[in-house]
Scaffold this active site. Structure first.
Site, mmCIF file in Angstrom:
data_model
loop_
_atom_site.group_PDB
_atom_site.id
_atom_site.type_symbol
_atom_site.label_atom_id
_atom_site.label_comp_id
_atom_site.label_asym_id
_atom_site.label_seq_id
_atom_site.Cartn_x
_atom_site.Cartn_y
_atom_site.Cartn_z
ATOM 1 N N THR A 1 12.842 -83.493 25.186
ATOM 2 C CA THR A 1 11.775 -83.780 24.240
ATOM 3 C C THR A 1 10.451 -83.437 24.913
ATOM 4 O OG1 THR A 1 13.113 -85.518 23.270
ATOM 5 C CG2 THR A 1 10.744 -85.622 22.850
ATOM 6 N N ASP B 1 23.007 -91.530 24.263
ATOM 7 C CA ASP B 1 22.808 -90.139 23.841
ATOM 8 C C ASP B 1 22.894 -89.155 24.998
ATOM 9 O OD1 ASP B 1 22.344 -87.767 22.666
ATOM 10 O OD2 ASP B 1 20.315 -88.170 22.005
ATOM 11 N N ASN C 1 16.221 -93.201 23.322
ATOM 12 C CA ASN C 1 17.592 -93.136 23.818
ATOM 13 C C ASN C 1 17.932 -94.292 24.747
ATOM 14 O OD1 ASN C 1 18.107 -90.814 22.379
ATOM 15 N ND2 ASN C 1 17.610 -89.441 24.074
ATOM 16 N N LYS D 1 14.203 -90.872 27.113
ATOM 17 C CA LYS D 1 13.017 -91.286 26.366
ATOM 18 C C LYS D 1 13.349 -92.645 25.752
ATOM 19 C CE LYS D 1 14.643 -88.422 22.497
ATOM 20 N NZ LYS D 1 14.304 -87.327 21.565
ATOM 21 N N ASP E 1 17.402 -85.848 28.591
ATOM 22 C CA ASP E 1 16.633 -86.214 27.390
ATOM 23 C C ASP E 1 16.326 -87.710 27.416
ATOM 24 O OD1 ASP E 1 15.264 -85.715 25.036
ATOM 25 O OD2 ASP E 1 17.019 -85.957 23.755
#
Length: 350
Positions: A179, A159, A146, A143, A141
């Site tokens: 995401t 995260d 994070n 991005k 994840d």
């Protein structure tokens, strides 16, 4: 994200060797408090979780996994988890105190970054991600939301709520997560995928966002979005340099078999410009005893005069969805005052 500042007003309480100050973040499942190590004077962020809620909703294993992964990946470009403590009612996760906010918010405030700044953050991202992969950990994840910045402006990956730590001998992951705008096309195919190559794709999307100030794949309709991701349908703005375009094309290759590997990214001419490799990371022995003990055998005396202001937590379906995205610090803050409605980089939901 986590603002600077010290303990604030009110009576300081103590948890183990930590003096606990004001609440700096709050969510349904946890509070984040500013705290100070009384032995070293170091400022830390203390995430306080309600034990009964975690056990009641059978989230203990997921949280243990996230904590264990964060202890395993000790690297200058990964948020550091110091230790885990517990009382009969609370679990205390002691984290590095990061004061510079999210990379996402920097883009929202200032727009696209200069090529030099984008390259420096990308270099640090690749260093951190490569270290995680060498430990057998795949983030899944990645991005800008994070990616945090410390007081010196260095990038810190946070995260690990969706990260995978496959069993030995298992190389393919099968869970579709992440995401949508940042997810690799093979993750959408439900046929199994290589976690390292999926993370590499996300790093390519992040590099594009840093240089452009907006997403390469951004459609309101998920079917259209997924179609563009699977076909790698995007275009470059005119200010991208030839070197940046060449590298991004090799990363955003929809075929994972021919996609550039991280070791090849490290040898890319554009990537290597002004690259400052981090000093050798110490290969520390990681002890997970405190993680297991926090969930399995709490000690009452860990906690001194720490009150239960929140009492038992009430959970609804939406809360459970939020928790399933991982207990990252960023999820514990109300963004309504800071999120501009006309931003060109939308905050995509998981």
């Amino acid at each position: 994200m986590v603002g600077g500042g010290g303990g604030g007003g009110g009576t300081l309480r103590r948890v183990g060797k930590y003096e606990v100050g004001r609440t700096i973040g709050e969510g349904t499942f946890a509070k984040v408090k500013f705290a100070q190590n009384t032995e070293t004077g170091e400022s830390v962020a203390m995430k306080v979780l309600d034990r009964s809620s975690i056990l009641k909703h059978k989230m203990a294993e997921q949280i243990k996994r996230e904590i264990s992964i964060m202890k395993l990946v000790r690297h200058p470009n990964v948020v550091r988890l110091h230790e885990v403590l517990a009382s009969r009612r609370k679990i205390f996760i002691i984290l590095e105190f990061i004061t510079g906010g999210e990379l996402f918010d920097k883009i929202i405030r200032h727009g696209r970054l200069s090529e030099a700044d984008a390259r420096r953050y990308f270099q640090q991202l690749i260093d951190g991600v490569d270290f995680c992969h060498n430990k057998g950990v795949y983030h899944r994840d990645l991005k800008p939301e994070n990616l945090l910045l410390d007081s010196q402006g260095n990038l810190k990956i946070s995260d690990f709520g969706l990260s995978a730590w496959p069993a030995q001998g298992s190389s393919l992951l099968r869970t579709t997560c992440g995401t949508p705008n940042y997810v690799a096309p093979e993750v959408l195919s439900h046929k199994g995928y290589n976690g390292a190559l999926a993370d590499t794709w996300s790093c390519g999307v992040i590099l594009y966002v840093l240089l452009a100030g907006y997403l390469p794949f951004d459609e309101m309709d998920l079917t259209t979005l997924y179609g563009k991701i699977e076909g790698a349908e995007y275009s470059f703005p005119p200010w991208f340099s030839g070197g940046a375009k060449s590298l991004i094309r090799r990363i955003l290759d929809p075929n994972p078999d021919t996609r550039i590997r991280i070791e090849e990214i490290r040898n890319d001419e554009w990537f290597l410009k002004n690259y400052e490799p981090i000093k050798e990371v110490e290969n520390e022995e990681v002890n997970l005893d405190d993680v297991n003990a926090a969930f399995d055998n709490p000690e009452e005396e860990t906690e001194h005069t720490f009150d239960d202001e929140a009492g038992p937590l009430t959970l609804n379906a939406f809360d459970l969805i939020i928790l399933s995205q991982g207990l990252n610090l960023a999820a514990l803050f109300d963004r309504r005052q800071t999120e501009p409605s006309n931003s060109s980089v939308g905050r995509a939901s998981s």
